[in-house]
Write an enzyme that holds these catalytic residues in place. Sequence first.
Site, PDB file in Angstrom:
ATOM      1  N   HIS A  72       0.844  -1.195   0.000  1.00  0.00           N
ATOM      2  CA  HIS A  72       0.000   0.000   0.000  1.00  0.00           C
ATOM      3  C   HIS A  72       0.877   1.243   0.000  1.00  0.00           C
ATOM      4  CE1 HIS A  72      -0.240   0.791   4.658  1.00  0.00           C
ATOM      5  NE2 HIS A  72       0.938   0.330   4.314  1.00  0.00           N
ATOM      6  N   CYS A  81       6.004   6.162   4.695  1.00  0.00           N
ATOM      7  CA  CYS A  81       4.863   5.358   4.235  1.00  0.00           C
ATOM      8  C   CYS A  81       4.093   6.007   3.089  1.00  0.00           C
ATOM      9  CB  CYS A  81       3.928   5.029   5.395  1.00  0.00           C
ATOM     10  SG  CYS A  81       4.692   3.898   6.583  1.00  0.00           S
ATOM     11  N   HIS A 131       4.932   0.384  -0.363  1.00  0.00           N
ATOM     12  CA  HIS A 131       5.665  -0.585   0.437  1.00  0.00           C
ATOM     13  C   HIS A 131       4.704  -1.692   0.846  1.00  0.00           C
ATOM     14  CE1 HIS A 131       3.724   2.016   3.377  1.00  0.00           C
ATOM     15  NE2 HIS A 131       3.878   1.042   4.268  1.00  0.00           N
ATOM     16  N   HIS A 133       3.584  -5.108   3.711  1.00  0.00           N
ATOM     17  CA  HIS A 133       3.618  -5.679   5.053  1.00  0.00           C
ATOM     18  C   HIS A 133       3.230  -7.150   4.995  1.00  0.00           C
ATOM     19  CE1 HIS A 133       3.955  -1.767   7.016  1.00  0.00           C
ATOM     20  NE2 HIS A 133       2.983  -1.323   6.241  1.00  0.00           N
ATOM     21  N   HIS A 172      -1.101 -10.468  -1.655  1.00  0.00           N
ATOM     22  CA  HIS A 172      -0.267 -10.091  -2.808  1.00  0.00           C
ATOM     23  C   HIS A 172      -0.950  -9.065  -3.718  1.00  0.00           C
ATOM     24  CE1 HIS A 172       2.150 -13.399  -1.357  1.00  0.00           C
ATOM     25  NE2 HIS A 172       3.157 -12.854  -2.029  1.00  0.00           N
ATOM     26  N   GLU A 195       0.546  -5.122  11.392  1.00  0.00           N
ATOM     27  CA  GLU A 195       1.301  -4.876  10.161  1.00  0.00           C
ATOM     28  C   GLU A 195       2.795  -5.067  10.348  1.00  0.00           C
ATOM     29  OE1 GLU A 195       0.145  -0.878   8.900  1.00  0.00           O
ATOM     30  OE2 GLU A 195       2.074  -0.143   9.578  1.00  0.00           O
TER      31      GLU A 195
END
Length: 150
Positions: free
Chosen positions: A16, A25, A29, A31, A75, A136
Amino acid sequence: MSNIRITKQFSFETGHALYGYDGKCKNVHGHSYKLSVTVIGQPITDTSNVKFGMVIDFSDLKKIVKEEIVDVFDHATVFNQNTPHIELANELKDRGHHVILVDYQPTSENMVTDFAQKIKNRLPQNIALHSLKLQETDTSFAEWYASDNS
């Protein structure tokens, strides 16, 4: 009969970006999310029911969460549809990437709220969603509790 809470844990990988954020952020990137789903209800007391003694069969809960959350978000890359990230999202989609456009900033807080609604809509009438925990990172998570949202 007592109310009993049962919990099933899930994991999935999701990317996201937080548009307009003032830190790292803002970049795309990902998680390794961990989702804990806790439901509450009374165990089945009908001895002729194959699920006698269960609040809900763990496999039934797994089916709901996999279909609504894990299979959708695993994914994938999530973007807020109301930001300029839509251009990047469309480019990625055109190249065959799995992109999800949501109407919120894809923070853990907003995602766990979205997940709660999706799961609640699928639970049997006699089973209530008690809480969700969306982790996360090893040290960062958001929690949703029904008691805080009634």
